[in-house]
Structures are given as C-alpha cells and as structure tokens.
Design an enzyme around this catalytic site. Sequence first.
Site, PDB file in Angstrom:
ATOM      1  N   ASN A   7      16.308   0.619   0.035  1.00 43.81           N
ATOM      2  CA  ASN A   7      15.514  -0.599  -0.066  1.00 43.81           C
ATOM      3  C   ASN A   7      15.352  -1.251   1.311  1.00 43.81           C
ATOM      4  O   ASN A   7      15.512  -0.588   2.331  1.00 43.81           O
ATOM      5  CB  ASN A   7      16.097  -1.569  -1.108  1.00 43.81           C
ATOM      6  CG  ASN A   7      15.005  -2.263  -1.902  1.00 43.81           C
ATOM      7  OD1 ASN A   7      14.099  -2.876  -1.344  1.00 43.81           O
ATOM      8  ND2 ASN A   7      15.083  -2.152  -3.219  1.00 43.81           N
ATOM      9  N   ARG A   8      15.044  -2.545   1.354  1.00 42.41           N
ATOM     10  CA  ARG A   8      14.581  -3.182   2.584  1.00 42.41           C
ATOM     11  C   ARG A   8      15.631  -4.049   3.263  1.00 42.41           C
ATOM     12  O   ARG A   8      16.466  -4.663   2.599  1.00 42.41           O
ATOM     13  CB  ARG A   8      13.338  -4.031   2.293  1.00 42.41           C
ATOM     14  CG  ARG A   8      12.133  -3.212   1.870  1.00 42.41           C
ATOM     15  CD  ARG A   8      10.975  -4.098   1.428  1.00 42.41           C
ATOM     16  NE  ARG A   8       9.806  -3.299   1.101  1.00 42.41           N
ATOM     17  CZ  ARG A   8       9.593  -2.717  -0.091  1.00 42.41           C
ATOM     18  NH1 ARG A   8      10.491  -2.866  -1.062  1.00 42.41           N
ATOM     19  NH2 ARG A   8       8.512  -1.995  -0.302  1.00 42.41           N
ATOM     20  N   HIS A  67      14.711   2.177   3.276  1.00 42.47           N
ATOM     21  CA  HIS A  67      15.291   3.452   2.828  1.00 42.47           C
ATOM     22  C   HIS A  67      15.887   4.289   3.957  1.00 42.47           C
ATOM     23  O   HIS A  67      15.741   5.508   4.000  1.00 42.47           O
ATOM     24  CB  HIS A  67      14.240   4.276   2.086  1.00 42.47           C
ATOM     25  CG  HIS A  67      13.847   3.706   0.747  1.00 42.47           C
ATOM     26  ND1 HIS A  67      14.686   2.910  -0.004  1.00 42.47           N
ATOM     27  CD2 HIS A  67      12.700   3.835   0.028  1.00 42.47           C
ATOM     28  CE1 HIS A  67      14.076   2.574  -1.130  1.00 42.47           C
ATOM     29  NE2 HIS A  67      12.881   3.111  -1.138  1.00 42.47           N
ATOM     30  N   HIS A  93      16.403   8.405  -5.639  1.00 41.43           N
ATOM     31  CA  HIS A  93      15.046   7.871  -5.828  1.00 41.43           C
ATOM     32  C   HIS A  93      14.218   8.772  -6.753  1.00 41.43           C
ATOM     33  O   HIS A  93      13.054   9.062  -6.466  1.00 41.43           O
ATOM     34  CB  HIS A  93      14.368   7.722  -4.473  1.00 41.43           C
ATOM     35  CG  HIS A  93      13.344   6.639  -4.400  1.00 41.43           C
ATOM     36  ND1 HIS A  93      12.213   6.620  -5.180  1.00 41.43           N
ATOM     37  CD2 HIS A  93      13.282   5.519  -3.634  1.00 41.43           C
ATOM     38  CE1 HIS A  93      11.480   5.550  -4.880  1.00 41.43           C
ATOM     39  NE2 HIS A  93      12.125   4.862  -3.958  1.00 41.43           N
ATOM     40  N   TYR A 153      11.806   9.899  -9.679  1.00 37.91           N
ATOM     41  CA  TYR A 153      10.661   9.341 -10.403  1.00 37.91           C
ATOM     42  C   TYR A 153      10.642   9.983 -11.788  1.00 37.91           C
ATOM     43  O   TYR A 153      10.391  11.176 -11.920  1.00 37.91           O
ATOM     44  CB  TYR A 153       9.348   9.666  -9.686  1.00 37.91           C
ATOM     45  CG  TYR A 153       9.070   8.852  -8.451  1.00 37.91           C
ATOM     46  CD1 TYR A 153       8.087   7.866  -8.454  1.00 37.91           C
ATOM     47  CD2 TYR A 153       9.756   9.087  -7.255  1.00 37.91           C
ATOM     48  CE1 TYR A 153       7.799   7.127  -7.315  1.00 37.91           C
ATOM     49  CE2 TYR A 153       9.483   8.362  -6.118  1.00 37.91           C
ATOM     50  CZ  TYR A 153       8.502   7.379  -6.149  1.00 37.91           C
ATOM     51  OH  TYR A 153       8.226   6.648  -5.021  1.00 37.91           O
ATOM     52  N   ASP A 186       8.091  -3.702  -8.964  1.00 41.35           N
ATOM     53  CA  ASP A 186       8.869  -3.259  -7.809  1.00 41.35           C
ATOM     54  C   ASP A 186       9.893  -4.349  -7.557  1.00 41.35           C
ATOM     55  O   ASP A 186       9.730  -5.179  -6.667  1.00 41.35           O
ATOM     56  CB  ASP A 186       7.982  -3.032  -6.586  1.00 41.35           C
ATOM     57  CG  ASP A 186       8.732  -2.352  -5.442  1.00 41.35           C
ATOM     58  OD1 ASP A 186       9.886  -1.934  -5.654  1.00 41.35           O
ATOM     59  OD2 ASP A 186       8.161  -2.234  -4.339  1.00 41.35           O
ATOM     60  N   GLN A 217      16.704  -1.212  -9.160  1.00 42.54           N
ATOM     61  CA  GLN A 217      15.325  -1.471  -8.772  1.00 42.54           C
ATOM     62  C   GLN A 217      14.382  -0.709  -9.694  1.00 42.54           C
ATOM     63  O   GLN A 217      14.445   0.522  -9.783  1.00 42.54           O
ATOM     64  CB  GLN A 217      15.069  -1.033  -7.322  1.00 42.54           C
ATOM     65  CG  GLN A 217      13.681  -1.358  -6.783  1.00 42.54           C
ATOM     66  CD  GLN A 217      13.602  -2.718  -6.119  1.00 42.54           C
ATOM     67  OE1 GLN A 217      14.642  -3.360  -5.885  1.00 42.54           O
ATOM     68  NE2 GLN A 217      12.417  -3.162  -5.780  1.00 42.54           N
ATOM     69  N   GLU A 275      16.389   2.683  -9.537  1.00 37.14           N
ATOM     70  CA  GLU A 275      17.270   2.955  -8.399  1.00 37.14           C
ATOM     71  C   GLU A 275      18.485   2.030  -8.463  1.00 37.14           C
ATOM     72  O   GLU A 275      18.367   0.837  -8.214  1.00 37.14           O
ATOM     73  CB  GLU A 275      16.512   2.743  -7.097  1.00 37.14           C
ATOM     74  CG  GLU A 275      15.223   3.528  -6.963  1.00 37.14           C
ATOM     75  CD  GLU A 275      14.257   2.865  -5.999  1.00 37.14           C
ATOM     76  OE1 GLU A 275      14.607   2.702  -4.813  1.00 37.14           O
ATOM     77  OE2 GLU A 275      13.148   2.475  -6.439  1.00 37.14           O
TER      78      GLU A 275
END
Length: 350
Positions: free
Chosen positions: A79-80, A105, A179, A181, A249, A287, A315
Amino acid sequence: MRIDTFIFGESPYGSAYLFRLVNDSGMEVEITNYGGIIRSIQVPDRAGQLADVVLGFDALDGYLGDHPYFGALVGRYCNRIAKGKFSIDSKSYQLATNNGPNHLHGGIAGFSHKLWQAETFEEADRVGIELKYLSPDGEEGYPGALSVTARYSLTEDNALVMEYEATTDKPTIINLTNHAYFNLAGQGDILDHKLKIKANEITPVDEHSIPTGECTSVVGTPFDFRSFTPVGLGINAEHALIQQSRGYDQNFVIDRKTEGDLELAATLHDPSSGRKLEIFTTEPGVQLYTSNFFDGTLTGKAGTAYQKHEALCLETQHFPDSPNQPSFPSTVLRPGEVYRSRTDYRFASK
C-alpha cells in the site's frame, strides 16, 4: 499430496521456477519464486468442477514488466506511504515514489519483482514451498538489511496458508501482503459475488489515497459489508471515496477479538458456482480493491482481455501510511525482533 516443479522462464536474476502444489481433495496451487507470485488457484465448485479463481498470466514474461501486482508477494511495505517519507527515531528516510507523489507496494522494484530462493517441503497434512530473500540496506530507500522468509502451504482441507517472518539489522518498517485478484466464478465480473467483511470502520483517505488518520464508521455507507452484500450494490455509489476510486479501494479495520491472533476477516461467496473463500489473518486491516481501472487493454491467461471489475483483491495488511500516522498500529521492526504475519485462504463450496 504432491509438489511438481517446472522451469517457468528466465528472469533478469536467473531461472524462475513454477511450483504446483496438489492435494488429494482436488485443489491445485501454482506459485513461482519470481515475486512470490501465486500464478493460479484451481478449486472445485459445488459440482466438483475445477476453475482457476485468480487472474494473472500464462508465462513469466507477463510478470517481468509493469503489471497490477497479479498474485504477488508485496513488500517491503504494501500500500501507500505519503510522499515516500517517514522517520524512525528522529531520522528521516526517502523512499522511491512510484504512485504519483507516493510510495506504493515497495517501490519501483519491490519484492514482487525479485527472484526468491526456494525450497519445497512436505508435512503430514500439507505440502509447500519456502521462499527466502535478503533485501539489502538501502534498497528502494529502506533502512536495514532485511531477511525475509515466506512459506506457502496447501493443506488437505483446501487452505492456502501464507506465513511471513523477517528480521533486520537496523530499525526499519515492514508490511507484507499477497495481491491476488479473485474471481470465484473463474470468468466474467465479480459484481454478483457476495462479500462479508468483519469491520465496523474504515480508514478514509484524501485525494491522494493517503489515510486522513481517522477511523470512521461503515454504518449507512457503501462500505458496510458486516453482512453478506453483493459487491456491485455500492460499487458506483454517489460517495466521495467510491467516486474517487471508481469503485472500492479502501482499507477496512478488522473487528478483532485479540490483537495478533489468527481470526476471520472476510468471506467471499460466488452464488453461481458455490465457491466460497474465507480469509483468516493476524493483520489488523484488509484492503478491498475491485480492479477499477481494467479496460480490456491488459491481456491475461488464455488471451483474456481483463475488464473493469473482473476481480477483487482482499489484501491483509497493516494500515496504509502507518509510519506517518501515530494513531495506527506500528509497522516498525527493530534489531532483535521478529516480524511475523499469517494469512489463510480457506476454500469451500456450497
């Protein structure tokens, strides 16, 4: 149960391998030591028919370039982090900025783009692989040489268990996740998937997707997944955070009984196939991301042109930008300490 090993292709760091974990219940998982990537998860539906329930690529080449972290082991920090800046003990550090003004990431070439050392193992009720990577001091701007071990194991009862450990020789930060999907139908979109997240609060973000530092209630918002709710119900809602992200998100604050215990965080169910995924984790957050920017230009497995909302990510993580948010759980790791994290993907059908 068994493990099959194949050469997956050549990475910039040497040969990458693909490990296929197979149990006696009909589930198969493929993992490559390039990026710790989960390439496929084959699970049966209510009729016993297998389908691959994660997005990705057929060949290694797809993972070598820029991609949306398909199935990847993400680090050092998922993440950020705002402006790529943080401080430990009054010393400031500048990380790579690879998401507008922010660090995302792990940076330009994080753990998702490294070749990990791999060894297979077999135990009484599971088979798996153990991945190791030594991240040198200063990589992507992070302090400390970080020694990381990731263990992926497939159990006889259709669970994929991911266990992470790490140590450092200098104070640093760490926040690892996978991560993947997911599309439990194996094709189409995930708008009819039903989702339940054990969370009463989210950590809202600003216009740069950085948390404001608050934890706000999900009650009366599109983020209320405390009971099973179709993912598509609120995905286009007139809510500032939904409109900003063009879908979901968002980090959810898991309603935990005990900090650090392995507890249920989220459950995903596809009514059409009957497949169900329960996610257990030791992490404080998860997340939800609903592949909001796929537009058909990214071609994945079997030539599939991935479309908007083709899959979703759940996540497990510590909160975004925790190093700059004193009220959030700490992500600092110091010499002499051991970072430990575990997440289980438990599959079933009904």
